[in-house]
Scaffold this active site. Structure first.
Site, PDB file in Angstrom:
ATOM      1  N   GLY A   1       9.076   1.980  -0.159  1.00 61.42           N
ATOM      2  CA  GLY A   1       9.766   1.227  -1.200  1.00 61.42           C
ATOM      3  C   GLY A   1       9.043  -0.104  -1.464  1.00 61.42           C
TER       4      GLY A   1
ATOM      5  N   HIS B   1      -1.150   9.105  -4.053  1.00 58.96           N
ATOM      6  CA  HIS B   1      -0.173   8.330  -3.295  1.00 58.96           C
ATOM      7  C   HIS B   1       0.953   9.194  -2.742  1.00 58.96           C
ATOM      8  CE1 HIS B   1       1.425   4.412  -2.124  1.00 58.96           C
ATOM      9  NE2 HIS B   1       2.625   4.823  -2.495  1.00 58.96           N
TER      10      HIS B   1
END
Length: 324
Positions: free
Chosen positions: A47, A303
């Protein structure tokens, strides 16, 4: 437990869970699954503000690992939730999260644990391990980041060279920003607005940009950011903007500069070569500075990873499970 070479372990449910009072009015959710007598491991989610994901449990052999997951402050099942504008973000910093991890370790009676995570999770893992190296047995990281200001600048400005259309829209979302270097801080200010419409618009614009950066990676299912439920989106963007506008309260280059503190801790770093959210340079520099780290570059991943990324992580965790 046996599994195929390309398979994760079967889904499992926690055998224990609870909330931990970490002070400042914050309760942090935690859960434990696998073997109560197994090797302790902590999953550190990304996050910041994503919350832990049940799928992470499947990277660990449930016969050999005692797997701990937790929701970092103000997200997931931790309270107060950052989607509530009354939640006080002053008590959510990297130092607070490191202290929470230590409190949770002591609460569960764990002496040392393996740390696993990726993206923002790798930053928090490294910050914790460099402060508490004697509490870490091994480290496995995918999608390496250290949240340097140069990395933040790449993600929210530099990557605009690849996605100029999406970046123009991202830039237009905060016309009050004092130049490109103020974009993240401007979004952070908007996520703190008392006007729910302002917060919602800033959240949508931020998520659209993040999804654009990941758009070249094939992934089934909803968009990684825009596809989250509204409450979770609001919390994620508010926490991300809060952290990134402060450089995660870390000195520039701190985690790579101090990687020598990890000497003696075996580590595996797994990074996709076409990770546009966090270019390979960071993983490469960290591997050179950390004497016990192995870097595996996945040529066909970004990613979000992919099958080869999962195989590399599973192999590392299987190997470390037998180190005792």
């Amino acid at each position: 437990m046996d599994r195929g070479p390309d398979e994760k372990y079967p889904p499992i449910e926690p055998y224990d869970h609870g909330t931990l009072d970490v002070g400042d009015g914050n309760l942090v959710y935690w859960e434990v699954c696998g073997n109560p007598a197994g090797k302790p491991a902590l999953v550190v989610h990304g996050g910041p503000g994503s919350g832990c994901n049940a799928r992470a449990r499947q990277y660990f052999d449930p016969d050999l690992y005692r797997v701990v997951l937790f929701d970092q402050r103000n997200c997931g099942r931790s309270t107060p939730h950052a989607s509530d504008p009354a939640a006080d973000m002053r008590h959510n910093t990297t130092a607070h999260l490191i202290a929470d991890m230590e409190l949770l370790r002591r609460h569960l009676g764990i002496g040392k644990w393996l740390l696993y995570g990726g993206s923002w999770g790798s930053t928090l893992i490294l910050a914790y391990a460099e402060q508490h190296p004697r509490r870490v047995s091994e480290i496995v990281i995918s999608a390496v980041t250290t949240t340097r200001r140069s990395e933040i600048d790449w993600l929210y400005r530099g990557a605009g060279q690849i996605f100029p259309e999406a970046w123009d829209l991202f830039r237009a979302g905060v016309p009050e920003a004092r130049g490109p270097g103020d974009l993240v801080a401007a979004y952070a200010r908007r996520t703190e607005s008392p006007d729910p419409d302002v917060r919602a618009r800033a959240t949508a614009d931020w998520c659209a940009w993040e999804d654009a950066v990941l758009s070249m990676e094939a992934a089934a299912g909803p968009s990684p950011y825009s596809g989250r439920p509204g409450r979770d989106q609001l919390a994620l963007v508010r926490i991300c903007a809060h952290y990134f506008s402060h450089g995660a309260w870390l000195e520039e280059e701190q985690l790579i500069r101090d990687a020598g503190r990890l000497a003696g801790i075996p580590g595996v770093l797994v990074h996709g070569r076409f990770d546009l959210g966090g270019p390979l340079t960071t993983a490469w520099e960290l591997a050179k500075a950390w004497p016990d780290a192995e870097l595996t570059v996945i040529d066909d991943a970004g990613h979000l990873g992919g099958p080869a990324t999962s195989r590399a992580v599973l192999a590392a965790l299987d190997r470390f499970a037998r180190l005792g």
